[in-house]
Design an enzyme around this catalytic site. Structure first.
Site, mmCIF file in Angstrom:
data_model
loop_
_atom_site.group_PDB
_atom_site.id
_atom_site.type_symbol
_atom_site.label_atom_id
_atom_site.label_comp_id
_atom_site.label_asym_id
_atom_site.label_seq_id
_atom_site.Cartn_x
_atom_site.Cartn_y
_atom_site.Cartn_z
ATOM 1 N N HIS A 190 -4.859 8.898 2.718
ATOM 2 C CA HIS A 190 -4.046 9.582 3.732
ATOM 3 C C HIS A 190 -3.302 10.755 3.098
ATOM 4 O O HIS A 190 -3.198 10.852 1.879
ATOM 5 C CB HIS A 190 -3.030 8.610 4.359
ATOM 6 C CG HIS A 190 -3.636 7.675 5.354
ATOM 7 N ND1 HIS A 190 -4.252 6.499 4.979
ATOM 8 C CD2 HIS A 190 -3.740 7.739 6.703
ATOM 9 C CE1 HIS A 190 -4.700 5.880 6.062
ATOM 10 N NE2 HIS A 190 -4.409 6.615 7.131
ATOM 11 N N LYS A 194 2.596 10.214 3.897
ATOM 12 C CA LYS A 194 2.578 8.822 4.391
ATOM 13 C C LYS A 194 3.485 7.940 3.532
ATOM 14 O O LYS A 194 3.442 8.005 2.307
ATOM 15 C CB LYS A 194 1.138 8.283 4.402
ATOM 16 C CG LYS A 194 1.051 6.907 5.021
ATOM 17 C CD LYS A 194 -0.338 6.585 5.500
ATOM 18 C CE LYS A 194 -0.412 5.184 6.075
ATOM 19 N NZ LYS A 194 0.397 5.027 7.291
#
Ligand code: NAD
Length: 301
Positions: A190, A194
């Site tokens: 990600h 995040k």
């Protein structure tokens, strides 16, 4: 909705009058407003919040009736549409989620676990649909959500994409078909912002694989290996989390045996897929009896 508010507010500006009320209300002569699902967005300044606003404004069947942000956010008071990079919607970002639950049919939320629990309580109080995309909720927090879901329909979906939800089913089937000596590893990547790891979706894949094997993920998960870890535990389900750049979300479930490997991968290239899933969940949950639902219920899979 975006178009009509803009015309109204620019007309008001030209005539020197004060702009129209912030929350559009259906009137007898406006069938589009009457039939549209009234959407509220909690965390409307966030990455997903802005995407939801853009997608809802472009969706004939949705109407953005408000957006809220955490107290102290610099977004408060700004136009929800302008903040999301589209035409102004004539709706300022607020900080009172109670008003939002009052005005909306369904409130969509992609924020933090603590904020989500507070808003689930409001959803229960106002008997409004609450669509929760927030990840990182621990078991006791999910139990609290379950309690609020006795009063209203709440959909909890750590991943709202159709592709991921189909792949979850396939992972269970593959895990069920293979001998337990196939090692299962889950790799996810990600963007650099995040805050939780492994991702909520990686954990969903872990649970799907464990279910296929009839195992308990909480007992079999190996989350984060470092240093001299010893050999792999038989039956373990391993997780690895990569972070970097602007990656929307990539997940691979790897089944590895002596001499061969199966890899099932999903790559999200746009947050739009999560927004579409959230609207589908909101429409599905509207008018539904109270309960805590998942994307499996929404998609009927
Ligand atoms: P983000 O940090 O960009 O946005 C979160 C927003 O919530 C921020 O603007 C923040 O100010 C706001 N917020 C926090 N507390 C609040 C409160 N009490 N009241 C109102 N607003 C509040 O994060 P993001 O990338 O948009 O992700 C948000 C969450 O959604 C994360 O948990 C992420 O993992 C998850 N997510 C889920 C899916 C899915 O399909 N379910 C997809 C993408 C992201």
């Amino acid at each position: 909705m975006a178009k009509s508010s803009k015309t109204k507010s620019s007309r008001a500006k030209a005539s020197g009058k004060i702009a129209a009320p912030a929350i559009p209300r259906p009137t007898p002569d406006n069938s589009r407003l009457k039939s549209a699902l009234r959407i509220g967005v909690v965390g409307c300044a966030g990455r997903m919040g802005q995407m939801l606003v853009r997608a809802a404004a472009a969706n004939e069947r949705c109407l953005v009736v408000g957006g809220v942000e955490r107290a102290g956010s610099s977004a408060i008071g700004r136009d929800v549409g302008a903040l999301a990079g589209i035409d102004p919607l004539g709706v300022p970002v607020g900080s009172d989620a109670g008003d939002l639950f009052d005005a909306a049919d369904a409130v969509l939320e992609f924020t933090s676990p603590t904020a989500t629990l507070h808003h689930a309580e409001l959803a229960a109080k106002h008997r409004k649909v609450h669509i929760v995309g927030t990840t990182g909720l621990e078991a006791p927090q999910i139990a609290t959500l379950q309690r609020h879901a006795k009063q209203t329909a709440i959909v909890l979906a750590p991943n709202m994409s159709l592709g991921v939800n189909l792949l979850l089913r396939m992972v269970t089937q593959v895990a069920r078909s293979l001998d337990p000596d196939w090692d299962i590893e889950i790799v996810e990547m990600h963007h650099r912002h995040k805050v939780d790891a492994p991702s909520g979706t990686a954990l969903l894949f872990g649970r799907a694989a464990a279910a296929g094997r009839g195992a308990d993920l909480d007992k079999m998960a190996e989350r984060g290996r470092d240093g001299v870890t010893g050999a792999r535990k038989p039956g373990a389900i391993g997780f690895a989390a990569l972070r970097g750049g602007d990656v929307v979300g990539e997940h691979s479930v790897i089944f590895a045996a002596e001499g061969e490997r199966i890899e099932l991968t999903h790559k999200a290239t746009s947050r739009d897929i999560f927004a579409r899933g959230a609207f589908a969940a909101a429409r599905w949950a509207t008018g539904r009896k109270p309960g805590l639902y998942s994307m499996k219920d929404v998609l009927g899979i």
